[in-house]
Design a protein around this motif. Structure first.
Motif, mmCIF file in Angstrom:
data_model
loop_
_atom_site.group_PDB
_atom_site.id
_atom_site.type_symbol
_atom_site.label_atom_id
_atom_site.label_comp_id
_atom_site.label_asym_id
_atom_site.label_seq_id
_atom_site.Cartn_x
_atom_site.Cartn_y
_atom_site.Cartn_z
ATOM 1 N N SER A 100 -21.488 8.692 132.132
ATOM 2 C CA SER A 100 -22.797 8.905 132.310
ATOM 3 C C SER A 100 -23.484 7.696 133.115
ATOM 4 C CB SER A 100 -23.572 8.992 130.985
ATOM 5 O OG SER A 100 -24.776 8.928 131.023
ATOM 6 N N ALA A 101 -23.048 6.482 132.999
ATOM 7 C CA ALA A 101 -23.227 5.466 133.675
ATOM 8 C C ALA A 101 -23.099 5.518 135.038
ATOM 9 C CB ALA A 101 -22.908 4.218 133.103
ATOM 10 N N SER B 26 -22.454 8.507 136.632
ATOM 11 C CA SER B 26 -23.248 9.425 137.397
ATOM 12 C C SER B 26 -24.602 8.762 137.593
ATOM 13 C CB SER B 26 -23.386 10.692 136.609
ATOM 14 O OG SER B 26 -24.114 10.616 135.464
ATOM 15 N N TRP B 27 -25.419 8.037 136.697
ATOM 16 C CA TRP B 27 -26.489 7.413 137.003
ATOM 17 C C TRP B 27 -26.374 6.565 138.175
ATOM 18 C CZ3 TRP B 27 -28.571 2.460 136.714
ATOM 19 C CH2 TRP B 27 -29.735 2.127 136.850
ATOM 20 N N ARG C 93 -26.341 8.448 141.328
ATOM 21 C CA ARG C 93 -27.614 9.027 141.547
ATOM 22 C C ARG C 93 -28.755 8.112 142.208
ATOM 23 N NH1 ARG C 93 -27.632 11.733 137.128
ATOM 24 N NH2 ARG C 93 -29.007 10.119 136.082
ATOM 25 N N THR C 94 -28.634 7.142 141.329
ATOM 26 C CA THR C 94 -29.908 6.015 141.879
ATOM 27 C C THR C 94 -29.586 5.248 143.078
ATOM 28 O OG1 THR C 94 -29.959 5.510 139.462
ATOM 29 C CG2 THR C 94 -30.753 3.868 141.028
#
Length: 136
Positions: free
Chosen positions: A36-37, A39-40, A43-44
């Protein structure tokens, strides 16, 4: 028996079975959080890159609008003064503005260099802890 989402009902499992599955569950949780980190961050980073591109485009247009503003001021002043004097006045004013901005930047950098570095604070804390443990 499975639940609608596909998870196994653990109501009938024994305590040792549940405790034995804890390491696997923790590992799965850590892997899911890391994914999750990742992918974040991806994306960021993409959003930051696009935003930076828009700022670069704005700065490019601003860079080319400054000479146009200078020409406008020179032409406006040339209606009262000779063109060479108008250009000289605009040049001197711009040099004064550059000097003021450079001094403001220099003062900010000096303030930063006087500020205490967090790394130095951590090093001092580690040194204090080592000294305290050496006493015992």
């Amino acid at each position: 028996m499975t639940t609608p989402r596909g998870f196994r009902d653990r109501a009938d499992d024994g305590l040792l079975t549940l405790v034995g599955e804890v390491p696997e569950l923790v590992r799965n949780l850590v892997v899911a959080e890391v994914d999750s980190a990742k992918s974040w961050v991806a994306r960021t980073a993409k959003d930051v890159g696009i935003g930076a591109g828009w700022f670069v485009a704005a700065l490019f247009v601003l860079f080319w609008s400054v000479p146009a503003l200078g020409a406008f001021v020179i032409i406006g002043l040339a209606s009262w003064w000779p063109a060479w004097l108008s250009a000289l006045v605009v040049f001197v004013v711009m040099i004064v503005i550059v000097a003021i901005l450079a001094l403001l930047g220099l003062m900010k950098f000096r303030k930063i260099s006087r500020a205490k570095n967090p790394g130095q604070s951590i090093a001092e804390d580690v040194r204090a802890v080592k000294e305290a443990t050496d006493e015992f």
